[in-house]
Design a protein around this motif. Sequence first.
Motif, PDB file in Angstrom:
ATOM      1  N   THR A  63      85.317  11.282  57.723  1.00  0.00           N
ATOM      2  CA  THR A  63      86.323  12.165  58.317  1.00  0.00           C
ATOM      3  C   THR A  63      87.707  11.880  57.778  1.00  0.00           C
ATOM      4  O   THR A  63      88.637  12.637  58.024  1.00  0.00           O
ATOM      5  CB  THR A  63      86.364  11.981  59.851  1.00  0.00           C
ATOM      6  OG1 THR A  63      86.730  10.623  60.140  1.00  0.00           O
ATOM      7  CG2 THR A  63      84.998  12.286  60.444  1.00  0.00           C
ATOM      8  N   ALA A  64      87.819  10.786  57.069  1.00  0.00           N
ATOM      9  CA  ALA A  64      89.133  10.451  56.506  1.00  0.00           C
ATOM     10  C   ALA A  64      88.970   9.792  55.149  1.00  0.00           C
ATOM     11  O   ALA A  64      88.059   8.975  54.945  1.00  0.00           O
ATOM     12  CB  ALA A  64      89.898   9.520  57.450  1.00  0.00           C
ATOM     13  N   LEU A  65      89.847  10.166  54.261  1.00  0.00           N
ATOM     14  CA  LEU A  65      89.826   9.584  52.924  1.00  0.00           C
ATOM     15  C   LEU A  65      91.182   8.925  52.687  1.00  0.00           C
ATOM     16  O   LEU A  65      92.222   9.593  52.636  1.00  0.00           O
ATOM     17  CB  LEU A  65      89.579  10.680  51.890  1.00  0.00           C
ATOM     18  CG  LEU A  65      89.340  10.222  50.453  1.00  0.00           C
ATOM     19  CD1 LEU A  65      88.185   9.239  50.376  1.00  0.00           C
ATOM     20  CD2 LEU A  65      89.069  11.429  49.562  1.00  0.00           C
ATOM     21  N   ARG A 117      88.724  21.939  55.168  1.00  0.00           N
ATOM     22  CA  ARG A 117      90.075  22.142  55.647  1.00  0.00           C
ATOM     23  C   ARG A 117      90.693  20.782  55.942  1.00  0.00           C
ATOM     24  O   ARG A 117      90.034  19.896  56.502  1.00  0.00           O
ATOM     25  CB  ARG A 117      90.071  23.006  56.917  1.00  0.00           C
ATOM     26  CG  ARG A 117      89.597  24.450  56.688  1.00  0.00           C
ATOM     27  CD  ARG A 117      89.256  25.094  58.006  1.00  0.00           C
ATOM     28  NE  ARG A 117      88.250  24.302  58.712  1.00  0.00           N
ATOM     29  CZ  ARG A 117      87.976  24.411  60.017  1.00  0.00           C
ATOM     30  NH1 ARG A 117      88.623  25.289  60.755  1.00  0.00           N
ATOM     31  NH2 ARG A 117      87.046  23.653  60.582  1.00  0.00           N
ATOM     32  N   VAL A 118      91.933  20.648  55.551  1.00  0.00           N
ATOM     33  CA  VAL A 118      92.672  19.412  55.825  1.00  0.00           C
ATOM     34  C   VAL A 118      93.760  19.744  56.824  1.00  0.00           C
ATOM     35  O   VAL A 118      94.539  20.682  56.594  1.00  0.00           O
ATOM     36  CB  VAL A 118      93.300  18.848  54.534  1.00  0.00           C
ATOM     37  CG1 VAL A 118      94.172  17.635  54.837  1.00  0.00           C
ATOM     38  CG2 VAL A 118      92.218  18.482  53.521  1.00  0.00           C
ATOM     39  N   PRO A 119      93.825  19.076  57.952  1.00  0.00           N
ATOM     40  CA  PRO A 119      93.056  17.868  58.288  1.00  0.00           C
ATOM     41  C   PRO A 119      91.829  18.126  59.184  1.00  0.00           C
ATOM     42  O   PRO A 119      91.174  17.169  59.572  1.00  0.00           O
ATOM     43  CB  PRO A 119      94.078  17.058  59.072  1.00  0.00           C
ATOM     44  CG  PRO A 119      94.868  18.083  59.810  1.00  0.00           C
ATOM     45  CD  PRO A 119      94.883  19.307  58.950  1.00  0.00           C
ATOM     46  N   GLN A 120      91.557  19.412  59.504  1.00  0.00           N
ATOM     47  CA  GLN A 120      90.471  19.645  60.457  1.00  0.00           C
ATOM     48  C   GLN A 120      89.153  19.026  60.015  1.00  0.00           C
ATOM     49  O   GLN A 120      88.456  18.366  60.795  1.00  0.00           O
ATOM     50  CB  GLN A 120      90.256  21.155  60.671  1.00  0.00           C
ATOM     51  CG  GLN A 120      91.427  21.861  61.335  1.00  0.00           C
ATOM     52  CD  GLN A 120      92.420  22.404  60.314  1.00  0.00           C
ATOM     53  OE1 GLN A 120      92.543  21.875  59.201  1.00  0.00           O
ATOM     54  NE2 GLN A 120      93.128  23.456  60.690  1.00  0.00           N
ATOM     55  N   ASP A 121      88.790  19.269  58.768  1.00  0.00           N
ATOM     56  CA  ASP A 121      87.523  18.741  58.282  1.00  0.00           C
ATOM     57  C   ASP A 121      87.670  17.363  57.620  1.00  0.00           C
ATOM     58  O   ASP A 121      86.730  16.574  57.591  1.00  0.00           O
ATOM     59  CB  ASP A 121      86.903  19.712  57.261  1.00  0.00           C
ATOM     60  CG  ASP A 121      86.629  21.078  57.879  1.00  0.00           C
ATOM     61  OD1 ASP A 121      86.319  21.120  59.093  1.00  0.00           O
ATOM     62  OD2 ASP A 121      86.760  22.086  57.164  1.00  0.00           O
TER      63      ASP A 121
END
Lengths: 366, 366
Positions: free
Chosen positions: B267-269, B290-294
């Motif tokens: 969920t986070a990079l 989508r960033v940051p939703q996805d």
Amino acid sequence: MARSTNARRPATLASLAAELGVSRTTVSNAYNRPDQLSPELRRRVLETARRLGYPGPDPVARSLRTRKAGAVGLLLTENLSYAFRDPAAVGFLEGLALACEDAGQGLLLVPASPEREDVAAVHRAGVDGFVVYSVPDDDPHLAAVLERPVPTVVCDQPELETVDRVGIDDRSAITGLARHLIELGHHRIGVVCMRLGRDRNDDFVTLERQRSAHFHVQRTRLAALADAFAGVGVDWATVPVVERFDHTTASGESAAAQVLDRDPEITALICTSDILALGALTEAGRRGLRVPQDLTVTGFDGIPEADRAGLTTVRQPVLEKGRAAGRLLLDNAEHGRPRKVTLDTELIAGRTSGAPRAAAQIWYGP
Amino acid sequence: MARSTNARRPATLASLAAELGVSRTTVSNAYNRPDQLSPELRRRVLETARRLGYPGPDPVARSLRTRKAGAVGLLLTENLSYAFRDPAAVGFLEGLALACEDAGQGLLLVPASPEREDVAAVHRAGVDGFVVYSVPDDDPHLAAVLERPVPTVVCDQPELETVDRVGIDDRSAITGLARHLIELGHHRIGVVCMRLGRDRNDDFVTLERQRSAHFHVQRTRLAALADAFAGVGVDWATVPVVERFDHTTASGESAAAQVLDRDPEITALICTSDILALGALTEAGRRGLRVPQDLTVTGFDGIPEADRAGLTTVRQPVLEKGRAAGRLLLDNAEHGRPRKVTLDTELIAGRTSGAPRAAAQIWYGP
DNA sequence: TGTAGGGACCGTAACGTTTCAGAACCAGTT
DNA sequence: AACTGGTTCTGAAACGTTACGGTCCCTACA
């Protein structure tokens, strides 16, 4: 005896030689020509050096003797921050640094601050040659460089008799841009340019000031624009030309505002750099002007940001320019004195240029 | 007599003195201490100098005598182009150059090419001190610099016993970022980092490689991330960490792709630089994430482009870092040997970080 | 056995400058 | 007439290295 123990003075080639009971030459050879002495002796020299804390031959003394500094001096425009803020200048720097690195040469940024008329820094620079990048032709630092008896390459500078030069054909490059705008139908234009001299003049530019501009590139571009538009009947004296000392997008914004305030009827705003043009785009947006429907905006340089913005501009190979300057300087070829390298440019017709709005076009009527 | 006429050898202080019938000292004074001789004599000296084409005291000979080179050497990371392509590095360079200019010192870019193990360039550099910026701790050039008997300042480097250091608190900076993500609810993450050593490894990074990374900054950040996430129960060994040798947005893209291919559920990079993060954003877009939703994406540095993109990142004062390094080096204060300057950082919570998508959050369920 | 050839090393002379301790001169003071 | 103080200039000694043109000795070959 007091000598060796008392020696708080740093070790030198001579002291090493004395310690070892060999000649200075031999110690020198241990570092510079390993094949000139037996491996065993060399090992002993190096080991003793380590023991005495001798850091190897002093670079300055070596330079004096060999008459080679192993570095190239770079003299650049008055404001140092400018050089690092402008992607075009950074690209040039990168190209130059690469050329130097290829040749194993250092690159010395000469501290030529504008306020302090500190020409001494040029005199103090231990270099084998100079590259001069985009300085006004009346800059005392430039004069000081030319007095130094080392090869020099100038960039974006008028041709000097004694030194090599690298640059682009500013006249034809911007003439191509002008032609593009003329073909689109623009005849009522404004211009935003970078500073024209060492004095600050964040204002409109008289014809006289345009003619006597000390920055060769700006002078050439303005003159070429004047010629191009005069060729289609535009009275250049009526074209608002605004100058900015600082080369920032903020300058571009305020300069664009100044031009548009003076003549809201212009259909195209020609900026002599992308940075200024990007600022102009911001100002246009602020005024609700659609680009290019209401206003055409053009730049110069072809920096990445301009590409992203779809700016109509002239791309010049900045990295290649730096590299060419370095190569020219470092090429040991017996060159027939003043060599010239002129790099190609390319007109990039982006999304910020288009036909002028109808009202203006009427002028050309049916 | 053959001497004066035959003299095709360039004029020197001595020849000038001979011509004038004065001592060398006097000629030297004419240039360096105008108050030490009568104005009339000085005028004569300078005029004769012009006539004989004497360009003023030789900078190298002067340096040898005065034991001052008037320049600072900059040793930077292996790939020179990197330094000019990364805005953070350019900012550092600008700050350093400004500090040098303030002090009237030159800045010498030492040609430390990576391929050629050309430590000789370090030996050849006629400088009064060195600044070392972001090189691997096992770089032979760094070792060579440390052997030179001149003051040195290292940047983003582990503390060395003998030299000054300037940097940020990488551990606490990235820990703040980790905490931000943890608070948002992220526990399944991926990491993209810059190269960890002098060898190329464009691939996943083993724990061992993370531990033994030769780039201090990267090593510290990875370790801090590991600690932070381990603190909330994440098994760091399962976290995909991908390394890229080249520091470009393209690297960021491909690295992000590699991480997302391995574990699409993250969920986070977390990227250890803005450049890499900007590339990751591109890759996310390409995949329809989508960033940051996805997907949450974070960077590090706080470069202008990151700001424009609304990237969540840690801002570090790069220009100040360069300036601090220069000041530290040029400050003649009798400094109690190793001085440390640690600059503040700031967490920038941008638009690219948010709560993880519902499916992932369930893990924390009621 | 004489000698050519080559490896190993050396002595001296630059390279061009600044620095330091004075010398020479002059005017003014006692 | 001797002293003082200042200005102007000088001579010699570094600064640390490399280039040049050797010398010396040892081996190999005729």
